[in-house]
Each structure stands twice: as structure tokens, then as C-alpha cells.
Motif scaffolding. Structure first.
Motif, mmCIF file in Angstrom:
data_model
loop_
_atom_site.group_PDB
_atom_site.id
_atom_site.type_symbol
_atom_site.label_atom_id
_atom_site.label_comp_id
_atom_site.label_asym_id
_atom_site.label_seq_id
_atom_site.Cartn_x
_atom_site.Cartn_y
_atom_site.Cartn_z
ATOM 1 N N LEU A 173 -14.242 37.809 96.192
ATOM 2 C CA LEU A 173 -13.286 36.914 95.536
ATOM 3 C C LEU A 173 -11.859 37.201 95.997
ATOM 4 C CD1 LEU A 173 -14.874 37.034 91.982
ATOM 5 C CD2 LEU A 173 -14.895 35.066 93.531
ATOM 6 N N ASP A 174 -11.516 38.482 96.105
ATOM 7 C CA ASP A 174 -10.182 38.867 96.564
ATOM 8 C C ASP A 174 -9.933 38.370 97.986
ATOM 9 O OD1 ASP A 174 -7.634 40.252 96.399
ATOM 10 O OD2 ASP A 174 -8.537 41.773 97.709
ATOM 11 N N SER A 175 -10.928 38.494 98.842
ATOM 12 C CA SER A 175 -10.791 38.033 100.231
ATOM 13 C C SER A 175 -10.538 36.533 100.311
ATOM 14 C CB SER A 175 -12.046 38.372 101.038
ATOM 15 O OG SER A 175 -12.179 39.759 101.161
ATOM 16 N N ALA A 176 -11.046 35.800 99.328
ATOM 17 C CA ALA A 176 -10.855 34.349 99.281
ATOM 18 C C ALA A 176 -9.626 33.963 98.442
ATOM 19 C CB ALA A 176 -12.099 33.680 98.719
ATOM 20 N N ALA A 177 -8.857 34.960 98.000
ATOM 21 C CA ALA A 177 -7.642 34.743 97.190
ATOM 22 C C ALA A 177 -7.944 34.013 95.884
ATOM 23 C CB ALA A 177 -6.573 34.013 98.004
ATOM 24 N N ILE A 178 -9.065 34.371 95.254
ATOM 25 C CA ILE A 178 -9.458 33.784 93.969
ATOM 26 C C ILE A 178 -9.154 34.796 92.877
ATOM 27 C CG2 ILE A 178 -11.381 32.934 92.569
ATOM 28 C CD1 ILE A 178 -12.689 32.132 95.316
ATOM 29 N N ASN A 179 -8.417 34.365 91.878
ATOM 30 C CA ASN A 179 -8.028 35.233 90.781
ATOM 31 C C ASN A 179 -9.050 35.174 89.642
ATOM 32 O OD1 ASN A 179 -6.226 36.962 89.289
ATOM 33 N ND2 ASN A 179 -5.688 35.165 88.071
ATOM 34 N N VAL A 180 -9.430 36.334 89.148
ATOM 35 C CA VAL A 180 -10.275 36.422 87.955
ATOM 36 C C VAL A 180 -9.344 36.471 86.754
ATOM 37 C CG1 VAL A 180 -11.965 37.808 86.697
ATOM 38 C CG2 VAL A 180 -12.103 37.655 89.196
ATOM 39 N N ARG A 206 -14.119 33.818 84.311
ATOM 40 C CA ARG A 206 -13.211 32.671 84.256
ATOM 41 C C ARG A 206 -12.275 32.846 85.444
ATOM 42 N NH1 ARG A 206 -12.009 27.627 81.768
ATOM 43 N NH2 ARG A 206 -9.798 27.402 81.867
ATOM 44 N N PHE A 207 -12.237 31.841 86.331
ATOM 45 C CA PHE A 207 -11.443 31.904 87.547
ATOM 46 C C PHE A 207 -10.271 30.933 87.492
ATOM 47 C CE2 PHE A 207 -15.893 32.722 89.000
ATOM 48 C CZ PHE A 207 -15.729 34.028 89.417
ATOM 49 N N ASP A 208 -9.274 31.190 88.325
ATOM 50 C CA ASP A 208 -8.179 30.235 88.439
ATOM 51 C C ASP A 208 -8.595 29.014 89.266
ATOM 52 O OD1 ASP A 208 -8.213 31.572 90.898
ATOM 53 O OD2 ASP A 208 -6.038 31.752 91.040
ATOM 54 N N GLU A 209 -9.569 29.194 90.157
ATOM 55 C CA GLU A 209 -10.092 28.097 90.979
ATOM 56 C C GLU A 209 -11.622 28.128 90.905
ATOM 57 O OE1 GLU A 209 -7.840 27.364 94.822
ATOM 58 O OE2 GLU A 209 -7.359 29.484 94.416
ATOM 59 N N THR A 210 -12.153 27.513 89.869
ATOM 60 C CA THR A 210 -13.582 27.611 89.578
ATOM 61 C C THR A 210 -14.461 27.088 90.708
ATOM 62 O OG1 THR A 210 -13.114 27.477 87.222
ATOM 63 C CG2 THR A 210 -15.367 27.012 87.902
ATOM 64 N N GLU A 211 -14.188 25.899 91.189
ATOM 65 C CA GLU A 211 -15.033 25.301 92.241
ATOM 66 C C GLU A 211 -15.006 26.142 93.512
ATOM 67 O OE1 GLU A 211 -17.164 22.967 91.698
ATOM 68 O OE2 GLU A 211 -16.425 22.488 89.710
ATOM 69 N N LYS A 212 -13.835 26.605 93.894
ATOM 70 C CA LYS A 212 -13.708 27.445 95.084
ATOM 71 C C LYS A 212 -14.473 28.755 94.892
ATOM 72 C CE LYS A 212 -10.255 29.756 97.981
ATOM 73 N NZ LYS A 212 -8.822 30.072 98.126
ATOM 74 N N ARG A 257 -18.281 28.061 95.250
ATOM 75 C CA ARG A 257 -18.629 27.864 96.666
ATOM 76 C C ARG A 257 -18.610 29.193 97.422
ATOM 77 N NH1 ARG A 257 -15.082 23.671 96.197
ATOM 78 N NH2 ARG A 257 -13.506 24.809 97.365
ATOM 79 N N THR A 258 -17.582 29.989 97.178
ATOM 80 C CA THR A 258 -17.447 31.268 97.869
ATOM 81 C C THR A 258 -18.602 32.198 97.534
ATOM 82 O OG1 THR A 258 -15.039 31.059 97.909
ATOM 83 C CG2 THR A 258 -15.945 33.281 98.174
ATOM 84 N N LEU A 259 -18.926 32.310 96.259
ATOM 85 C CA LEU A 259 -20.003 33.205 95.840
ATOM 86 C C LEU A 259 -21.357 32.756 96.381
ATOM 87 C CD1 LEU A 259 -18.806 33.883 92.197
ATOM 88 C CD2 LEU A 259 -18.882 35.553 94.079
ATOM 89 N N VAL A 260 -21.631 31.471 96.290
ATOM 90 C CA VAL A 260 -22.905 30.945 96.792
ATOM 91 C C VAL A 260 -22.986 31.149 98.309
ATOM 92 C CG1 VAL A 260 -24.259 28.832 97.131
ATOM 93 C CG2 VAL A 260 -23.278 29.344 94.885
ATOM 94 N N ASP A 261 -21.901 30.855 99.020
ATOM 95 C CA ASP A 261 -21.888 31.039 100.477
ATOM 96 C C ASP A 261 -22.135 32.493 100.872
ATOM 97 O OD1 ASP A 261 -21.394 28.351 100.807
ATOM 98 O OD2 ASP A 261 -19.266 28.597 101.317
ATOM 99 N N LYS A 262 -21.746 33.430 100.028
ATOM 100 C CA LYS A 262 -21.937 34.856 100.316
ATOM 101 C C LYS A 262 -23.263 35.387 99.773
ATOM 102 C CE LYS A 262 -18.110 35.645 102.520
ATOM 103 N NZ LYS A 262 -18.053 36.108 103.883
ATOM 104 N N GLY A 263 -24.091 34.481 99.226
ATOM 105 C CA GLY A 263 -25.432 34.862 98.810
ATOM 106 C C GLY A 263 -25.571 35.358 97.384
ATOM 107 N N PHE A 264 -24.536 35.206 96.577
ATOM 108 C CA PHE A 264 -24.636 35.618 95.170
ATOM 109 C C PHE A 264 -25.266 34.502 94.347
ATOM 110 C CE2 PHE A 264 -21.193 38.285 96.783
ATOM 111 C CZ PHE A 264 -21.633 39.529 96.361
ATOM 112 N N ALA A 265 -26.034 34.876 93.338
ATOM 113 C CA ALA A 265 -26.689 33.893 92.461
ATOM 114 C C ALA A 265 -25.739 33.504 91.339
ATOM 115 C CB ALA A 265 -27.977 34.475 91.889
ATOM 116 N N VAL A 266 -25.394 32.228 91.306
ATOM 117 C CA VAL A 266 -24.586 31.660 90.220
ATOM 118 C C VAL A 266 -25.565 30.923 89.318
ATOM 119 C CG1 VAL A 266 -22.720 30.072 89.641
ATOM 120 C CG2 VAL A 266 -22.567 31.481 91.718
ATOM 121 N N LEU A 267 -25.579 31.281 88.045
ATOM 122 C CA LEU A 267 -26.601 30.775 87.127
ATOM 123 C C LEU A 267 -26.183 29.487 86.438
ATOM 124 C CD1 LEU A 267 -27.560 34.183 85.473
ATOM 125 C CD2 LEU A 267 -28.619 33.065 87.442
ATOM 126 N N GLU A 268 -27.171 28.647 86.185
ATOM 127 C CA GLU A 268 -26.971 27.422 85.411
ATOM 128 C C GLU A 268 -26.811 27.769 83.933
ATOM 129 O OE1 GLU A 268 -26.692 24.339 86.519
ATOM 130 O OE2 GLU A 268 -27.154 24.782 88.611
#
Length: 143
Positions: A90-97, A116-122, A125-136
Motif C-alpha cells: 500500500l505504501d509503495s502505491a501511495a495509499i493511505n490507511v 479504511r483507505f483514502d483511495e478505496t478503489e485504488k 486494485r493494488t491488493l488484488v493485483d499483488k495477489g492478496f484476497a479481498v473479501l466480499e
């Protein structure tokens, strides 16, 4: 891939937290995860519950200020450095928690963290692209 969370604003005085949990319990609403942040005058109780609309409605009827917002649930490897790996991505993508808290149950061998992120959609996308499981959300409400 977002989870609905309700936030309840409560006075920072004895018995208010107990009152909220009693109201929800009496209404048959199951709390799946929670976080409480406070100041000297008030607290913000953040909840993941099985019945969001019912919880929001009953608490408003009882005079509480309630809002609903979206957070993200992510499976985190339950091992030393598991959370650090996600935070570095997240830090590498400049996403704030903005805030985070743990979900009460594990998902297989993984822990679940609510973010809770400052840029939720980003962030998603970043987490999924890096292979992390984002839950429904539906998965969490019934776990």
C-alpha cells in the motif's frame, strides 16, 4: 469487494457502549467485528454486523447518530510480517490507511483485517493485483 460498516457516535460515559450492544442483541443483530475510538467527549464505535439496515434503523430509533460507510476486508497471512507485507504494498502505491482493525474470525490459515483507505478503489486494485484476497461483504456477515 467492499464491506458495509456502521459507525455509531456515542458519548464517552459509563454505560453507553453496553446500551448499544444490548439494543443490537435484543434486536437479534450479531456483531461480527468492532472497533472503538474515543476522545474525551465522545467515541466512534465501528461495527461489522450481520444485518446492517436493521442495526442502523434500531439505533437511530433509540436516538443514536449512525452512519454507514464502506471498508475493505483483506486476508492477511497469520505469520510474523504478514501485515507488514500488505502495508508495504500500500505504501509503495501511495495509499493511505485511515484506520484498521481486526476481524474476529480467521479465514482458513489467515487473519482478516478491516481497512479504511483514502483511495478505496485504488487500494482494492493494488491488493488484488499483488495477489492478496479481498473479501466480499456477504462472506463476512455470515462467518
Amino acid at each position: 469487494m467492499k464491506v458495509e460498516q456502521i459507525s455509531v457516535f456515542i458519548e464517552n460515559k459509563s454505560g453507553r457502549l453496553a446500551e448499544v450492544t444490548r439494543i443490537l442483541g435484543d434486536a437479534g443483530v450479531n456483531i461480527r467485528a468492532l472497533s472503538l475510538a474515543d476522545t474525551s467527549d465522545f467515541g466512534i464505535l465501528r461495527l461489522i454486523v450481520n444485518e446492517r439496515e436493521k442495526a442502523k434503523s434500531i439505533l437511530k430509533e433509540k436516538g443514536f447518530t449512525v452512519s454507514k460507510n464502506e471498508v475493505v476486508a483483506v486476508e492477511v497471512p497469520d505469520q510474523p510480517g504478514g501485515l507488514s507485507g500488505i502495508l508495504q504494498v500500500l505504501d509503495s502505491a501511495a495509499i493511505n490507511v485511515e484506520y484498521m482493525y481486526a476481524y474476529g474470525e480467521r479465514c482458513g490459515k489467515n487473519a482478516v483485517i478491516i481497512f479504511r483507505f483514502d483511495e478505496t478503489e485504488k487500494a482494492i486494485r493494488t491488493l488484488v493485483d499483488k495477489g492478496f484476497a479481498v473479501l466480499e461483504g456477504e462472506r463476512l456477515y455470515s462467518m
